[in-house]
Design a protein around this motif. Sequence first.
Motif, PDB file in Angstrom:
ATOM      1  N   GLU A  39      -0.762  -8.114   0.471  1.00 50.04           N
ATOM      2  CA  GLU A  39      -1.051  -9.452   0.988  1.00 50.04           C
ATOM      3  C   GLU A  39      -0.901 -10.523  -0.097  1.00 50.04           C
ATOM      4  OE1 GLU A  39      -2.066 -12.257   3.796  1.00 50.04           O
ATOM      5  OE2 GLU A  39      -2.064 -10.122   4.268  1.00 50.04           O
ATOM      6  N   LEU A  40      -1.503 -10.279  -1.244  1.00 52.84           N
ATOM      7  CA  LEU A  40      -1.531 -11.295  -2.297  1.00 52.84           C
ATOM      8  C   LEU A  40      -0.167 -11.513  -2.949  1.00 52.84           C
ATOM      9  CD1 LEU A  40      -3.450 -13.223  -3.806  1.00 52.84           C
ATOM     10  CD2 LEU A  40      -3.675 -11.448  -5.543  1.00 52.84           C
ATOM     11  N   GLU A  41       0.520 -10.419  -3.241  1.00 57.93           N
ATOM     12  CA  GLU A  41       1.788 -10.494  -3.968  1.00 57.93           C
ATOM     13  C   GLU A  41       3.017 -10.396  -3.062  1.00 57.93           C
ATOM     14  OE1 GLU A  41       2.048 -10.766  -7.691  1.00 57.93           O
ATOM     15  OE2 GLU A  41       0.157 -11.638  -7.002  1.00 57.93           O
ATOM     16  N   GLN A  42       2.786 -10.323  -1.754  1.00 56.56           N
ATOM     17  CA  GLN A  42       3.875 -10.202  -0.778  1.00 56.56           C
ATOM     18  C   GLN A  42       4.768  -8.993  -1.091  1.00 56.56           C
ATOM     19  OE1 GLN A  42       4.002 -12.484   2.057  1.00 56.56           O
ATOM     20  NE2 GLN A  42       1.967 -12.567   1.163  1.00 56.56           N
ATOM     21  N   LEU A  43       4.133  -7.843  -1.288  1.00 53.74           N
ATOM     22  CA  LEU A  43       4.839  -6.607  -1.613  1.00 53.74           C
ATOM     23  C   LEU A  43       4.905  -5.708  -0.381  1.00 53.74           C
ATOM     24  CD1 LEU A  43       3.048  -5.681  -4.980  1.00 53.74           C
ATOM     25  CD2 LEU A  43       5.222  -6.874  -4.708  1.00 53.74           C
ATOM     26  N   SER A  44       5.919  -4.844  -0.367  1.00 57.12           N
ATOM     27  CA  SER A  44       5.968  -3.798   0.657  1.00 57.12           C
ATOM     28  C   SER A  44       4.978  -2.705   0.245  1.00 57.12           C
ATOM     29  CB  SER A  44       7.380  -3.205   0.744  1.00 57.12           C
ATOM     30  OG  SER A  44       7.652  -2.447  -0.423  1.00 57.12           O
ATOM     31  N   TYR A  45       4.728  -1.761   1.132  1.00 61.84           N
ATOM     32  CA  TYR A  45       3.828  -0.642   0.828  1.00 61.84           C
ATOM     33  C   TYR A  45       4.318   0.112  -0.408  1.00 61.84           C
ATOM     34  CZ  TYR A  45       1.110   3.647   1.521  1.00 61.84           C
ATOM     35  OH  TYR A  45       0.270   4.717   1.352  1.00 61.84           O
ATOM     36  N   VAL A  46       5.611   0.428  -0.442  1.00 60.76           N
ATOM     37  CA  VAL A  46       6.190   1.179  -1.568  1.00 60.76           C
ATOM     38  C   VAL A  46       6.108   0.365  -2.857  1.00 60.76           C
ATOM     39  CG1 VAL A  46       8.315   2.206  -2.481  1.00 60.76           C
ATOM     40  CG2 VAL A  46       7.667   2.616  -0.116  1.00 60.76           C
ATOM     41  N   GLU A  47       6.385  -0.943  -2.780  1.00 57.64           N
ATOM     42  CA  GLU A  47       6.297  -1.794  -3.976  1.00 57.64           C
ATOM     43  C   GLU A  47       4.861  -1.849  -4.505  1.00 57.64           C
ATOM     44  OE1 GLU A  47       9.843  -5.052  -3.070  1.00 57.64           O
ATOM     45  OE2 GLU A  47       7.868  -5.335  -2.180  1.00 57.64           O
ATOM     46  N   ALA A  48       3.890  -1.919  -3.606  1.00 53.59           N
ATOM     47  CA  ALA A  48       2.483  -1.935  -4.022  1.00 53.59           C
ATOM     48  C   ALA A  48       2.107  -0.606  -4.680  1.00 53.59           C
ATOM     49  CB  ALA A  48       1.573  -2.218  -2.825  1.00 53.59           C
ATOM     50  N   LEU A  49       2.590   0.507  -4.123  1.00 49.24           N
ATOM     51  CA  LEU A  49       2.337   1.813  -4.739  1.00 49.24           C
ATOM     52  C   LEU A  49       2.947   1.884  -6.132  1.00 49.24           C
ATOM     53  CD1 LEU A  49       2.883   4.279  -1.761  1.00 49.24           C
ATOM     54  CD2 LEU A  49       0.710   3.729  -2.876  1.00 49.24           C
ATOM     55  N   LYS A  50       4.167   1.370  -6.279  1.00 49.80           N
ATOM     56  CA  LYS A  50       4.829   1.380  -7.594  1.00 49.80           C
ATOM     57  C   LYS A  50       4.075   0.500  -8.593  1.00 49.80           C
ATOM     58  CE  LYS A  50       9.504   2.490  -6.073  1.00 49.80           C
ATOM     59  NZ  LYS A  50      10.879   2.022  -5.961  1.00 49.80           N
ATOM     60  N   TYR A  51       3.568  -0.636  -8.126  1.00 50.12           N
ATOM     61  CA  TYR A  51       2.765  -1.522  -8.980  1.00 50.12           C
ATOM     62  C   TYR A  51       1.546  -0.753  -9.513  1.00 50.12           C
ATOM     63  CZ  TYR A  51      -0.289  -5.432 -10.276  1.00 50.12           C
ATOM     64  OH  TYR A  51      -1.121  -6.280 -10.955  1.00 50.12           O
ATOM     65  N   LEU A  52       0.836  -0.061  -8.609  1.00 55.10           N
ATOM     66  CA  LEU A  52      -0.342   0.700  -9.011  1.00 55.10           C
ATOM     67  C   LEU A  52       0.027   1.876  -9.911  1.00 55.10           C
ATOM     68  CD1 LEU A  52      -2.255   0.645  -5.619  1.00 55.10           C
ATOM     69  CD2 LEU A  52      -2.932  -0.524  -7.734  1.00 55.10           C
ATOM     70  N   ALA A  53       1.136   2.533  -9.621  1.00 49.19           N
ATOM     71  CA  ALA A  53       1.581   3.657 -10.454  1.00 49.19           C
ATOM     72  C   ALA A  53       1.824   3.182 -11.881  1.00 49.19           C
ATOM     73  CB  ALA A  53       2.850   4.273  -9.871  1.00 49.19           C
ATOM     74  N   LYS A  54       2.455   2.025 -12.016  1.00 45.15           N
ATOM     75  CA  LYS A  54       2.721   1.467 -13.343  1.00 45.15           C
ATOM     76  C   LYS A  54       1.405   1.117 -14.040  1.00 45.15           C
ATOM     77  CE  LYS A  54       5.455  -2.007 -15.693  1.00 45.15           C
ATOM     78  NZ  LYS A  54       6.327  -3.157 -15.578  1.00 45.15           N
ATOM     79  N   LYS A  55       0.493   0.492 -13.308  1.00 45.91           N
ATOM     80  CA  LYS A  55      -0.807   0.090 -13.857  1.00 45.91           C
ATOM     81  C   LYS A  55      -1.578   1.293 -14.389  1.00 45.91           C
ATOM     82  CE  LYS A  55      -5.124  -2.205 -12.439  1.00 45.91           C
ATOM     83  NZ  LYS A  55      -5.280  -2.983 -13.658  1.00 45.91           N
ATOM     84  N   TYR A  56      -1.506   2.413 -13.671  1.00 47.94           N
ATOM     85  CA  TYR A  56      -2.278   3.600 -14.044  1.00 47.94           C
ATOM     86  C   TYR A  56      -1.430   4.686 -14.716  1.00 47.94           C
ATOM     87  CZ  TYR A  56      -6.050   1.425 -11.486  1.00 47.94           C
ATOM     88  OH  TYR A  56      -7.021   0.548 -11.074  1.00 47.94           O
ATOM     89  N   ASN A  57      -0.231   4.314 -15.160  1.00 50.35           N
ATOM     90  CA  ASN A  57       0.663   5.241 -15.877  1.00 50.35           C
ATOM     91  C   ASN A  57       0.912   6.545 -15.114  1.00 50.35           C
ATOM     92  OD1 ASN A  57       0.985   3.543 -18.181  1.00 50.35           O
ATOM     93  ND2 ASN A  57      -1.086   4.126 -18.789  1.00 50.35           N
ATOM     94  N   ILE A  58       1.266   6.401 -13.853  1.00 54.42           N
ATOM     95  CA  ILE A  58       1.594   7.567 -13.025  1.00 54.42           C
ATOM     96  C   ILE A  58       3.093   7.557 -12.777  1.00 54.42           C
ATOM     97  CG2 ILE A  58       1.286   8.646 -10.762  1.00 54.42           C
ATOM     98  CD1 ILE A  58      -1.529   7.293 -10.726  1.00 54.42           C
ATOM     99  N   GLU A  59       3.738   8.667 -13.092  1.00 55.06           N
ATOM    100  CA  GLU A  59       5.186   8.769 -12.893  1.00 55.06           C
ATOM    101  C   GLU A  59       5.490   8.872 -11.405  1.00 55.06           C
ATOM    102  OE1 GLU A  59       8.941  11.666 -13.977  1.00 55.06           O
ATOM    103  OE2 GLU A  59       7.015  12.042 -14.925  1.00 55.06           O
ATOM    104  N   VAL A  60       6.437   8.051 -10.953  1.00 50.35           N
ATOM    105  CA  VAL A  60       6.837   8.061  -9.551  1.00 50.35           C
ATOM    106  C   VAL A  60       8.171   8.773  -9.426  1.00 50.35           C
ATOM    107  CG1 VAL A  60       7.496   6.653  -7.566  1.00 50.35           C
ATOM    108  CG2 VAL A  60       5.611   5.933  -9.026  1.00 50.35           C
ATOM    109  N   LYS A  61       8.166   9.853  -8.657  1.00 47.80           N
ATOM    110  CA  LYS A  61       9.402  10.569  -8.366  1.00 47.80           C
ATOM    111  C   LYS A  61       9.787  10.218  -6.948  1.00 47.80           C
ATOM    112  CE  LYS A  61       7.960  14.405 -11.221  1.00 47.80           C
ATOM    113  NZ  LYS A  61       6.778  15.210 -11.038  1.00 47.80           N
ATOM    114  N   GLU A  62      10.957   9.620  -6.797  1.00 48.60           N
ATOM    115  CA  GLU A  62      11.400   9.246  -5.467  1.00 48.60           C
ATOM    116  C   GLU A  62      12.416  10.269  -4.962  1.00 48.60           C
ATOM    117  OE1 GLU A  62      12.171   5.118  -4.404  1.00 48.60           O
ATOM    118  OE2 GLU A  62      11.693   4.631  -6.482  1.00 48.60           O
ATOM    119  N   HIS A  63      12.343  10.504  -3.679  1.00 46.25           N
ATOM    120  CA  HIS A  63      13.292  11.407  -3.026  1.00 46.25           C
ATOM    121  C   HIS A  63      14.200  10.563  -2.155  1.00 46.25           C
ATOM    122  CE1 HIS A  63      10.913  14.780  -4.386  1.00 46.25           C
ATOM    123  NE2 HIS A  63       9.832  14.197  -3.914  1.00 46.25           N
TER     124      HIS A  63
END
Length: 103
Positions: free
Chosen positions: A75-99
């Motif tokens: 809502e705040l940053e006008q992100l998609s669900y996937v973009e919001a997940l990637k934002y959080l992954a970066k914030k918490y240093n979690i590697e995102v593997k996309e298929h």
Amino acid sequence: MGRIDKETVNKILDAADIVDVVGDFVKLKRRGVNYVGLCPFHHGRTPSLSVSKSKGLCKCFSCGKGGSAVGFLMELEQLSYVEALKYLAKKYNIEVKEHERTD
């Protein structure tokens, strides 16, 4: 666009601390077990955004907006669900593997 595997999504959602995420955008003060701050979704002069660490949710009692850490970012940053997940992954240093999706 690829798809983030369920295990990684769960890891991101487990790591996302609603107080930490909202606190990046809003100055929060502890009030009892929850936190309060000025809602970023409307112009108010009194703290109407309540953040519950135990429930992992935030809610504005003036405009009604709120939700989980992901919903708040969408809502705040006008992100998609996937973009919001990637934002959080970066914030918490979690590697995102996309298929890649295949038909």
